[in-house]
Design a protein around this motif. Sequence first.
Motif, PDB file in Angstrom:
ATOM      1  N   ILE B   6      66.610 -25.717  -5.977  1.00 24.27           N
ATOM      2  CA  ILE B   6      67.055 -25.826  -4.572  1.00 24.27           C
ATOM      3  C   ILE B   6      66.876 -27.055  -4.053  1.00 24.27           C
ATOM      4  N   LYS B   7      65.811 -27.585  -4.230  1.00 25.15           N
ATOM      5  CA  LYS B   7      65.940 -29.108  -3.590  1.00 25.15           C
ATOM      6  C   LYS B   7      66.910 -30.025  -3.945  1.00 25.15           C
ATOM      7  N   ILE B   8      67.447 -29.977  -5.419  1.00 30.19           N
ATOM      8  CA  ILE B   8      68.464 -30.757  -5.739  1.00 30.19           C
ATOM      9  C   ILE B   8      69.645 -30.490  -4.962  1.00 30.19           C
ATOM     10  N   VAL B   9      69.867 -29.113  -4.823  1.00 32.14           N
ATOM     11  CA  VAL B   9      71.135 -28.558  -4.277  1.00 32.14           C
ATOM     12  C   VAL B   9      71.005 -28.878  -2.731  1.00 32.14           C
ATOM     13  N   GLU B  10      69.956 -28.939  -2.008  1.00 32.45           N
ATOM     14  CA  GLU B  10      70.018 -29.111  -0.627  1.00 32.45           C
ATOM     15  C   GLU B  10      70.098 -30.563  -0.355  1.00 32.45           C
ATOM     16  N   SER B  11      69.825 -31.478  -1.324  1.00 29.41           N
ATOM     17  CA  SER B  11      70.107 -32.698  -1.006  1.00 29.41           C
ATOM     18  C   SER B  11      71.607 -33.433  -1.616  1.00 29.41           C
ATOM     19  N   GLY B  12      72.245 -32.381  -1.628  1.00 26.62           N
ATOM     20  CA  GLY B  12      73.752 -32.721  -2.386  1.00 26.62           C
ATOM     21  C   GLY B  12      73.624 -32.955  -3.740  1.00 26.62           C
ATOM     22  N   PRO B  13      74.607 -32.675  -4.467  1.00 24.22           N
ATOM     23  CA  PRO B  13      74.523 -33.108  -5.950  1.00 24.22           C
ATOM     24  C   PRO B  13      74.523 -34.574  -6.123  1.00 24.22           C
ATOM     25  N   PRO B  14      73.349 -35.047  -6.724  1.00 26.37           N
ATOM     26  CA  PRO B  14      73.090 -36.330  -7.213  1.00 26.37           C
ATOM     27  C   PRO B  14      74.140 -36.691  -8.100  1.00 26.37           C
ATOM     28  N   PHE B  15      74.871 -37.790  -7.946  1.00 27.68           N
ATOM     29  CA  PHE B  15      75.918 -37.980  -8.691  1.00 27.68           C
ATOM     30  C   PHE B  15      75.526 -38.531 -10.139  1.00 27.68           C
ATOM     31  N   LEU B  16      74.277 -39.401 -10.176  1.00 29.89           N
ATOM     32  CA  LEU B  16      73.814 -39.755 -11.294  1.00 29.89           C
ATOM     33  C   LEU B  16      73.213 -38.719 -12.260  1.00 29.89           C
ATOM     34  N   ARG B 180      72.201 -20.435   4.694  1.00 26.94           N
ATOM     35  CA  ARG B 180      70.923 -21.336   4.274  1.00 26.94           C
ATOM     36  C   ARG B 180      70.288 -22.183   5.433  1.00 26.94           C
ATOM     37  N   GLU B 181      69.169 -22.357   5.280  1.00 30.70           N
ATOM     38  CA  GLU B 181      68.247 -22.806   6.287  1.00 30.70           C
ATOM     39  C   GLU B 181      68.680 -24.388   6.698  1.00 30.70           C
ATOM     40  N   PHE B 182      69.122 -25.156   5.905  1.00 27.78           N
ATOM     41  CA  PHE B 182      69.527 -26.413   6.479  1.00 27.78           C
ATOM     42  C   PHE B 182      70.822 -26.392   7.041  1.00 27.78           C
ATOM     43  N   VAL B 183      71.899 -25.412   7.001  1.00 22.00           N
ATOM     44  CA  VAL B 183      72.911 -25.264   8.056  1.00 22.00           C
ATOM     45  C   VAL B 183      72.460 -24.620   9.431  1.00 22.00           C
ATOM     46  N   GLU B 184      71.238 -23.913   9.318  1.00 23.99           N
ATOM     47  CA  GLU B 184      70.715 -23.250  10.656  1.00 23.99           C
ATOM     48  C   GLU B 184      70.099 -24.464  11.096  1.00 23.99           C
ATOM     49  N   ALA B 185      69.642 -25.398  10.484  1.00 19.61           N
ATOM     50  CA  ALA B 185      68.616 -26.321  11.173  1.00 19.61           C
ATOM     51  C   ALA B 185      69.831 -27.613  11.942  1.00 19.61           C
ATOM     52  N   LEU B 189      70.214 -28.307  16.053  1.00 22.81           N
ATOM     53  CA  LEU B 189      69.962 -29.580  16.541  1.00 22.81           C
ATOM     54  C   LEU B 189      71.469 -29.957  17.269  1.00 22.81           C
ATOM     55  N   GLY B 190      72.224 -28.736  17.254  1.00 23.39           N
ATOM     56  CA  GLY B 190      73.307 -29.051  18.086  1.00 23.39           C
ATOM     57  C   GLY B 190      74.696 -29.735  17.433  1.00 23.39           C
ATOM     58  N   ALA B 191      74.412 -29.505  16.140  1.00 18.52           N
ATOM     59  CA  ALA B 191      75.748 -30.370  15.472  1.00 18.52           C
ATOM     60  C   ALA B 191      76.979 -29.441  15.485  1.00 18.52           C
ATOM     61  N   SER B 192      78.216 -29.986  15.817  1.00 17.99           N
ATOM     62  CA  SER B 192      79.571 -29.253  16.057  1.00 17.99           C
ATOM     63  C   SER B 192      79.927 -28.771  14.564  1.00 17.99           C
ATOM     64  N   ASP B 193      80.689 -27.561  14.870  1.00 12.57           N
ATOM     65  CA  ASP B 193      81.222 -27.037  13.745  1.00 12.57           C
ATOM     66  C   ASP B 193      81.992 -27.857  12.779  1.00 12.57           C
ATOM     67  N   SER B 194      82.547 -28.736  13.236  1.00 13.61           N
ATOM     68  CA  SER B 194      83.395 -29.839  12.135  1.00 13.61           C
ATOM     69  C   SER B 194      82.370 -30.659  11.334  1.00 13.61           C
ATOM     70  N   HIS B 200      77.564 -30.777   6.057  1.00 14.14           N
ATOM     71  CA  HIS B 200      76.603 -30.046   5.298  1.00 14.14           C
ATOM     72  C   HIS B 200      77.108 -28.811   4.273  1.00 14.14           C
ATOM     73  N   ILE B 201      78.304 -28.006   4.686  1.00 15.98           N
ATOM     74  CA  ILE B 201      78.549 -27.148   3.823  1.00 15.98           C
ATOM     75  C   ILE B 201      79.675 -27.475   2.693  1.00 15.98           C
ATOM     76  N   LEU B 202      80.680 -28.548   3.043  1.00 16.79           N
ATOM     77  CA  LEU B 202      81.593 -28.663   2.093  1.00 16.79           C
ATOM     78  C   LEU B 202      80.973 -29.406   1.024  1.00 16.79           C
ATOM     79  N   PRO B 203      80.035 -30.432   1.039  1.00 20.14           N
ATOM     80  CA  PRO B 203      79.589 -31.205  -0.075  1.00 20.14           C
ATOM     81  C   PRO B 203      78.920 -30.294  -0.928  1.00 20.14           C
TER      82      PRO B 203
END
Lengths: 312, 292
Positions: B6-16, B180-185, B189-194, B200-203
């Motif tokens: 889950i940690k790996i996923v939440e930080s985005g897929p590390p390319f390496l 997921r929590e990070f989207v909620e977070a 914090l007031g992030a716009s939909d885009s 956060h979502i597309l990556p």
Amino acid sequence: MTHYLLRRFCAMFFILLCVSIITFSLMHFVPGDPAEIIAEKKFGENVTTETVELVRREMGLDRPIFIQYFRWIAGVLQGDFGSSSSTGRPVWNEIMTKLPATAELALTAMLVSLVIAIPVGVISAVKQYSIMDSVSMVGAMLGVSMPNFWLGLLLILVFSVNFGWLPVYGRGEITQLILPALTLGTGIAAVTARLTRSSILEILKQDYIRTARSKGLIETAVINRHALKNALIPVVTVVGLQFGALLEGAVVVEVIFAWPGLGRLLFDAIYARDFPVIQGCVFLIAVMYVIVNLIIDISYAWLDPRIRYEVK
Amino acid sequence: MHDLVIKIVESGPPFLEMIKRLKKHKLAITGLVIITALCFIALFAPLIAPHDPDKLHLAHRLLSPGDGYLMGTDNLGRCLFSRLVFGSRITLLVGFFVVAITSTVGVALGAIAGYRGGIIDEIIMRCVDVLLAFPGIILALVIAGILGPSLFNIMFAMSVIGWTGYARVVRGAVLSVKEREFVEAARSLGASDSRIMFRHILPNVMAPVIVMATLGMAHVILAAAALSFMGLGVQPPDAEWGSMLNAGRLFMRTAPHMTVFPGLAIMITVLAFNFLGDGLRDALDPWLKETG
């Protein structure tokens, strides 16, 4: 289950309605005037404007498009798809005379694919990471990647041109069925073998397999009695889903082997710009496809109660 | 283990990390090497091809491989190898173009459907259901046939249906990621939909798209070759593998090489993309499991 069935049937009717609208509209995507194209086909290249107008009126192409659609769909519901603009025969009759050939080819190809795929998939899974597994899976990958029209030509090259063992084209004798069925079946077999393998590997990890092994059952009994039966449920679904691939493949295979089926009829109609036949074939193929998918979904829901409850 | 994933996923897929996993996959590397080689061949076709692919040498008709021509000549005396080299341009162009269009449209519509939900979701997904009611190649065949044989028309025909698979997968992935929590977070914090969507979502839903696009290349190349083989795609004298195969049919007895080589080229290309796609699926496995 009743609730689930009802939902699925409603969805199916909606989809079929849209499918009929798309199929009907196909004719109107043609660059140029459909009435002119039909008139030119009937009376030759140099048709007068009057003749074009006559054809337009005769075919009802001068009416508003939604009236044309209602007339068409009313006919279709009574089995009347109009007449072929090439032969003049009713489209329904044309399709019904070709359907048995396609069914014969598709069923034989399916049989060929299962005879190859199930043993290969089972052996690969049971002997995972063995040489046999690697060879079968690379073979399956080759089967997925090989264009079926090329395979068909290679089979003709070897068995008809070089050895002269089998006829190149036509239908009627069993020898004429071998090459087309083999061509169509191999690609499908490759997909099914890969799925059988992964499905059995998944099952072999289950607790009840461990239980069966721990109570001292020999491996053959574990595979045959416990793993295979459960692994075949997803395989059966996949086989059903291959129906679309089978129909798609049939078009190409029927063209190569001059097999007088539905695919060949559609192909010839496209070249002849025979719109009623194109519409009839596409609509009927889509209806068959939708119904087969519905049957698979229902049988899956019936086999796996979790699906029905989830929908509720 | 699960926490780690889950940690790996939440930080985005590390390319390496992905590259490391991919390197271990021998077949995927084989696929990648073949694809890279093909791209070079397509780019430098005029330098690699020994002859003009369209030049007729009627005195050299139907020569077998080796008689001064690496892969022999066709029925009009054209060098088969040169035609295959130039044909790779069309094959790759069709593949990249159709996959680019279908994946962009599919990801956009799938993401909107999954994120917005409600009536928009219903409309988009019902369109997908309706298009999936037609076996893909058959609809493409009819569309290409009705519009008239041309390269553009087969690309259009394949794009009409191709986006549906991406839309379905992306919608499902977005539905699971947006809870997921990070989207909620981000939202709190007031992030716009885009911003939520693009940052956060597309990556996080790209893993299945990458796999689908690679396998999609294989599928598109195969389908385009089939349509050209049936005479609906690229028209002579342009060199295209499917139509070259079709031309070879008539000379199977006298010049089997006209049938063997173009088919082999199609198969190797498709195989390379399938190998790479399979390898990517294994390499991206943790993220695929997380996003469904």
